[in-house]
Design a protein around this motif. Structure first.
Motif, PDB file in Angstrom:
ATOM      1  N   GLU A 188     -10.263  -2.849   8.653  1.00 45.35           N
ATOM      2  CA  GLU A 188     -10.594  -1.694   8.192  1.00 45.35           C
ATOM      3  C   GLU A 188     -10.408  -1.477   6.616  1.00 45.35           C
ATOM      4  O   GLU A 188     -11.338  -1.153   5.622  1.00 45.35           O
ATOM      5  CB  GLU A 188     -10.439  -0.447   8.850  1.00 45.35           C
ATOM      6  N   THR A 189      -9.176  -1.987   6.317  1.00 46.81           N
ATOM      7  CA  THR A 189      -8.870  -1.741   4.726  1.00 46.81           C
ATOM      8  C   THR A 189      -8.929  -3.041   4.073  1.00 46.81           C
ATOM      9  O   THR A 189      -8.682  -3.127   2.831  1.00 46.81           O
ATOM     10  CB  THR A 189      -7.156  -1.756   5.000  1.00 46.81           C
ATOM     11  N   LYS A 207       0.810  -1.115   0.051  1.00 47.43           N
ATOM     12  CA  LYS A 207       0.041   0.112   0.021  1.00 47.43           C
ATOM     13  C   LYS A 207       0.888   1.227   0.031  1.00 47.43           C
ATOM     14  O   LYS A 207       0.450   2.342  -0.302  1.00 47.43           O
ATOM     15  CB  LYS A 207      -0.848  -0.002   1.161  1.00 47.43           C
ATOM     16  N   TYR A 219      -6.793  -2.153  11.867  1.00 43.98           N
ATOM     17  CA  TYR A 219      -6.385  -1.358  10.493  1.00 43.98           C
ATOM     18  C   TYR A 219      -6.482  -2.383   9.478  1.00 43.98           C
ATOM     19  O   TYR A 219      -7.225  -1.922   8.229  1.00 43.98           O
ATOM     20  CB  TYR A 219      -4.895  -0.953  10.576  1.00 43.98           C
ATOM     21  N   SER A 259      -8.153  -6.447   4.570  1.00 40.59           N
ATOM     22  CA  SER A 259      -7.086  -7.516   4.454  1.00 40.59           C
ATOM     23  C   SER A 259      -7.476  -8.458   5.587  1.00 40.59           C
ATOM     24  O   SER A 259      -6.846  -8.401   6.623  1.00 40.59           O
ATOM     25  CB  SER A 259      -5.663  -6.935   4.681  1.00 40.59           C
TER      26      SER A 259
END
Lengths: 207, 214
Positions: free
Chosen positions: B91-92, A161, B88, B94
């Motif tokens: 939320e993303t 990312k 985190y 993964s």
């Protein structure tokens, strides 16, 4: 008498090794733990696998592991330079842990396997067999290459990312090494080696 | 027949069956084959295991409260603990990575500590129940212990790769050091526990009935 007996290391069951049994597993009748593996061709397979592991270890530590590009900036990580970097940052406890579990312990294990099974394959029982087997027994839980591989995958997902990740040759060598070392652990059976140590001791006693 | 009834045991390194002298206190017995110290049972196994289990519970608190990793960018510093790292990833999107971290950093250490406490208590109560299952639990704790190291490795790899001068810098938080200690201490705790103690209730029962008959 004591030589033909085996004591289960999990539940303390004492049993005689059947004279007829030359091959195959021996399981503890009380708790089911595998006590003897007695696999045919163990020495040959171990010799081959430890040569493979040694070559892969050299490849892993020589070539760049991962490269990381973010807008005009590039950083390469080698196995060893990364650990040196950790020390430089002052994270010496983490540095020591990574160094021990992914470099030092695996290197010692590969080296010992190679220096044991090489001579044994050619019919020589090296004088350091006892010491080597002891170190192999104690160091087993502290070799964590397989865990490190999972760590690599997780950090790659994290970093994707932020920029571009380029896996180096070292990473591929490392992945194969993890599987080779797992195979070594499945095949490795110290029992016949200890028996060879016994044999030699008996011959010395007679002479 | 169990080896302890004959005063025998196996060397924990080379598995040689060794007979120990009847009278204790005459120094240590060394394995005739490999020279390692041989004991009928690991000495002070229960005390040492308890001490290490309690130590790792205490270490597990700062490991979770303090940040594992600090990311410094021109926009400021962002600190992530184990839980906030998992959140985190959730939320993303993964989910796989989130579950890997969650299992390795939270489920594995807690499961290990619960199993060790259960084994310690059941051995101290001389429970005759579920011996085979308890043996399997012990083998499991030995097997899963090292997998908690994943998060420590992630931090180490991130630090080694992400250093772009003033732009982005990643530093290890104190939580990572505490978490590393949790992993090492729980691994030593599992090694200190003697699984043979699980099966030792039978001799106890036998001795008691013998005493009753006499």
């Amino acid at each position: 008498m004591a030589e033909k007996m085996v004591c289960c290391h999990e539940c303390d069951e004492l049993l005689h090794i059947p004279q007829t049994q030359k091959e195959g597993r021996l399981k503890c009748p009380r708790c089911g733990t595998v006590l003897l593996r007695q696999k045919k061709g163990m020495v040959e397979i171990m010799y081959a696998l430890s040569i493979a592991a040694a070559i892969l270890f050299l490849l892993t530590n020589y070539f760049p592991f991962l490269s990381f590009h973010v807008v005009g900036n590039t950083s390469h990580a080698n196995f060893m330079t990364s650990i040196v970097y950790l020390f430089g940052e002052g994270d010496w406890l983490i540095g020591i842990a990574v160094l021990m579990t992914t470099v030092v312990v695996p290197l010692i294990r590969i080296g010992l396997m190679l220096s044991l099974f090489g001579p044994i394959y050619h019919g020589i029982i090296p004088p350091y067999t006892v010491l080597a087997l002891k170190v192999l027994s104690h160091s087993l839980p502290w070799a964590m290459l397989d865990v490190f591989l999972v760590g690599v995958f997780v950090s790659m997902v994290k970093l994707v990312k932020m920029g571009t990740i380029v896996p180096g040759l070292s990473l591929w060598a490392f992945m194969v090494m993890v599987f080779v070392m797992a195979a070594m652990q499945v095949v490795f059976d110290p029992h016949p080696l200890w028996e060879k140590v016994d044999e030699r001791r008996r011959q010395k006693g007679m002479a | 027949m169990r080896a302890i009834e004959l005063g025998m045991t196996n060397c924990h390194v080379c598995n040689q069956v060794v007979k120990l002298p009847k009278h204790k206190g005459e120094g240590t017995v060394l394995c005739p084959r490999c020279g390692e110290e041989v004991h009928l049972r690991k000495p002070n196994s229960i005390q040492y295991t308890w001490a290490l289990v309690i130590a790792s519970i205490i270490l597990y608190i700062p490991a979770n409260v303090l940040p594992m990793m600090e990311v410094e960018t021109f926009a400021g510093t962002q600190a992530d603990t184990i839980i906030s790292g998992v959140i985190y990833f959730l939320e993303t999107g993964s989910y796989l990575i989130a579950s890997v971290i969650f299992i390795a950093s939270i489920i594995v250490p807690i499961t290990k500590l619960i199993i060790l406490i259960y084994l310690l208590v059941s051995v101290q109560k001389k429970s005759p129940l579920h011996k085979k299952k308890r043996k399997k639990l012990y083998v499991l704790t030995e097997l899963i212990g090292k997998w908690s190291m994943v998060d420590v490795y992630v931090v180490a790899i991130m630090i080694a790769l992400v250093h772009f001068g003033g732009l982005t810098e990643i530093k290890a938080g104190d939580g990572a050091t505490y978490f590393l200690l949790v992993v090492v201490v729980t691994m030593i705790a599992a090694m200190q526990f003697d699984p043979k103690l699980i099966w030792d209730t039978e001799i106890q029962e036998k001795r008691e009935t013998d005493a009753g008959n006499a």
